[in-house]
Design an enzyme around this catalytic site. Structure first.
Site, PDB file in Angstrom:
ATOM      1  N   GLU A  19     -13.597   8.614 -10.001  1.00 55.71           N
ATOM      2  CA  GLU A  19     -13.083   7.965 -11.218  1.00 55.71           C
ATOM      3  C   GLU A  19     -14.146   7.049 -11.832  1.00 55.71           C
ATOM      4  O   GLU A  19     -14.291   6.980 -13.052  1.00 55.71           O
ATOM      5  CB  GLU A  19     -11.814   7.170 -10.922  1.00 55.71           C
ATOM      6  CG  GLU A  19     -10.628   8.002 -10.447  1.00 55.71           C
ATOM      7  CD  GLU A  19     -10.235   9.073 -11.454  1.00 55.71           C
ATOM      8  OE1 GLU A  19     -10.375   8.838 -12.669  1.00 55.71           O
ATOM      9  OE2 GLU A  19      -9.802  10.163 -11.034  1.00 55.71           O
TER      10      GLU A  19
ATOM     11  N   ASP B 160     -17.836  14.324 -10.100  1.00 56.00           N
ATOM     12  CA  ASP B 160     -17.981  14.728  -8.692  1.00 56.00           C
ATOM     13  C   ASP B 160     -19.394  14.413  -8.197  1.00 56.00           C
ATOM     14  O   ASP B 160     -19.581  13.874  -7.104  1.00 56.00           O
ATOM     15  CB  ASP B 160     -17.738  16.235  -8.538  1.00 56.00           C
ATOM     16  CG  ASP B 160     -16.242  16.586  -8.523  1.00 56.00           C
ATOM     17  OD1 ASP B 160     -15.425  15.645  -8.409  1.00 56.00           O
ATOM     18  OD2 ASP B 160     -15.919  17.782  -8.623  1.00 56.00           O
TER      19      ASP B 160
HETATM   20 ZN   LIG Z   1     -11.877  13.441 -12.875  1.00 48.67          ZN
END
Ligand SMILES: [Zn+2]
Length: 424
Positions: free
Chosen positions: A281, A366
């Site tokens: 996030e 990611d």
């Molecule tokens: Zn995401």
């Protein structure tokens, strides 16, 4: 003046092609998932049981089938409001009762929202109490559902009516450039909503307790410091009251940002995995995805208001979508509603574009998470989340291109493994 029939035909064609495309995509997804139901994909053979894989397949197929029924129904509702004369009839009835002024215009918006909500109600209920229930995800009681609905209506009226009245007033009084003022007002309203939502609206529906797990708190705080990220608090939300699905998110902006973990997420993941999810996030923030998304929203709504400013002065816009404009009284509420109905019909065709941008952002987030934490935590967290949410590991590639805001697990994990291999 262009013939209103041109708009009528364009609208009917877009609605039909959209519906056919949606049906085609759904049938592809159902066939693809069903075909791969009998075996766990090789890459996941060691981490997922056949039973879990089949539950995901069944859940996915059930959701897509439900979606098909729902989209057929909404297309019928759109048609009924517009070309079949529903909005025109409602407008005329209210005109007889309330006259041409602001009260009639506000009543039209309110009645449209109320009738629309009632028409969607069977689907909302079926989804919660049948579909989600059948797969063990629903935790909502009837009592809680009713309380939520009542609160939703009250919030909708308290927040929605004033802004609707303000926009209608601007439309009626600000002259030919009204759309610019309305756009500015709408943007300011959205920012205000983002500011008050975490503190005033979200607590009406959920309980937010400060995160009290000292070990996790220390890890998360260290991560945020490492990433140069300031937030005002870490909270745990009682998501389990409604659903077994897990999540984590940020709300607010500037220094008033808060991090919210669903209690379901904390139950399912280890501390390292929670940290990895949070790092993902944070990756969205570091790459400015949220700011970019907001800027795009601002630009799109600017174009939208400019277009509406132009359309609302053309009688073919109303007639082409099945409404006779009222003479000698404002038609602003009608213009707003027709615009809100028509934009998604034509806009459906750019859905793959925004899904593609979103998937690219997910890969970036990611990669950031892997750089900031250890790569294996993120991949095991993702696997657990995919499994606990019964997300299919074998979606149809075309369906993914059209709808998926997140890349499928196989692609994300393959990309992660490649990144960790390079780093190591
Ligand atoms: Zn995401």
């Amino acid at each position: 003046m262009p013939d209103p029939l041109i708009l009528t035909y364009a609208f009917a064609t877009a609605l039909t092609i959209g519906l056919i495309t949606k049906f085609w995509l759904a049938s592809r997804q159902i066939r693809h998932v069903a075909r791969h139901r009998d075996a766990v994909p090789a890459a996941f053979a060691a981490t997922m049981t056949l039973a879990a894989h089949q539950k995901a397949a069944d859940y996915t197929v059930a959701k897509v089938r439900f979606g098909l029924a729902e989209m057929a129904w909404s297309a019928a509702v759109v048609l009924a409001w517009t070309l079949l004369g529903g909005l025109d009839l409602l407008n005329k009835v209210l005109l007889d009762v309330l006259g041409g002024g602001m009260a009639r215009q506000l009543a039209l918006l309110a009645a449209f929202a109320a009738i629309g909500g009632l028409l969607e109600l069977p689907f909302t209920l079926w989804q919660t109490f049948r579909l989600e229930q059948r797969f063990g995800f629903n935790k909502m009681t009837w009592r809680l559902w009713l309380a939520d609905a009542a609160k939703g209506v009250v919030v909708g009226v308290l927040v929605g009516l004033p802004i609707a009245a303000l926009i209608l007033w601007i439309m009626g009084t600000a002259g030919s450039m009204w759309w610019l003022w309305a756009w500015g007002t709408w943007m300011a309203f959205n920012l205000l909503l983002m500011l008050i939502y975490p503190a005033f609206i979200a607590p009406l529906f959920n309980k937010f307790a400060p995160l009290d797990d000292a070990g996790l708190k220390a890890r998360v705080t260290a991560l945020m410091q490492r990433c140069g990220f300031a937030a005002k608090g870490l909270f745990v939300m009682d998501g389990s009251r409604r659903s077994a699905h897990a999540n984590a998110y940020f709300t607010g902006f500037g220094a008033s940002k808060r991090v919210v973990f669903y209690d379901t997420l904390l139950r399912q993941l280890s501390a390292g995995e929670v940290e990895a999810v949070l790092a993902h996030e944070l990756g969205h923030f570091k790459h400015r995805h949220i700011v970019k998304r907001m800027a795009m929203l601002f630009a799109a709504s600017f174009a939208g208001f400019a277009l509406l400013g132009w359309l609302s002065g053309r009688s073919w816009f109303y007639a082409g979508l099945g409404v006779q404009p009222v003479l000698g009284a404002p038609n602003d509420a009608v213009a707003l509603l027709l615009f809100m109905i028509a934009v998604p019909v034509f806009g459906f065709f750019i859905a793959p574009l925004s899904a593609r941008l979103s998937r690219r952002d997910e890969f970036e987030a990611d990669a950031y998470a892997i750089a900031q934490t250890n790569g294996t935590d993120l991949s095991t967290a993702l696997l657990k989340l995919y499994q606990d949410n019964a997300s299919t590991l074998t979606p149809d590639p075309v369906f993914v291109k059209f709808y998926y805001s997140h890349p499928p697990a196989s692609e994300r994990l393959a990309r992660m493994n490649a990144t960790t291999a390079v780093a190591a």
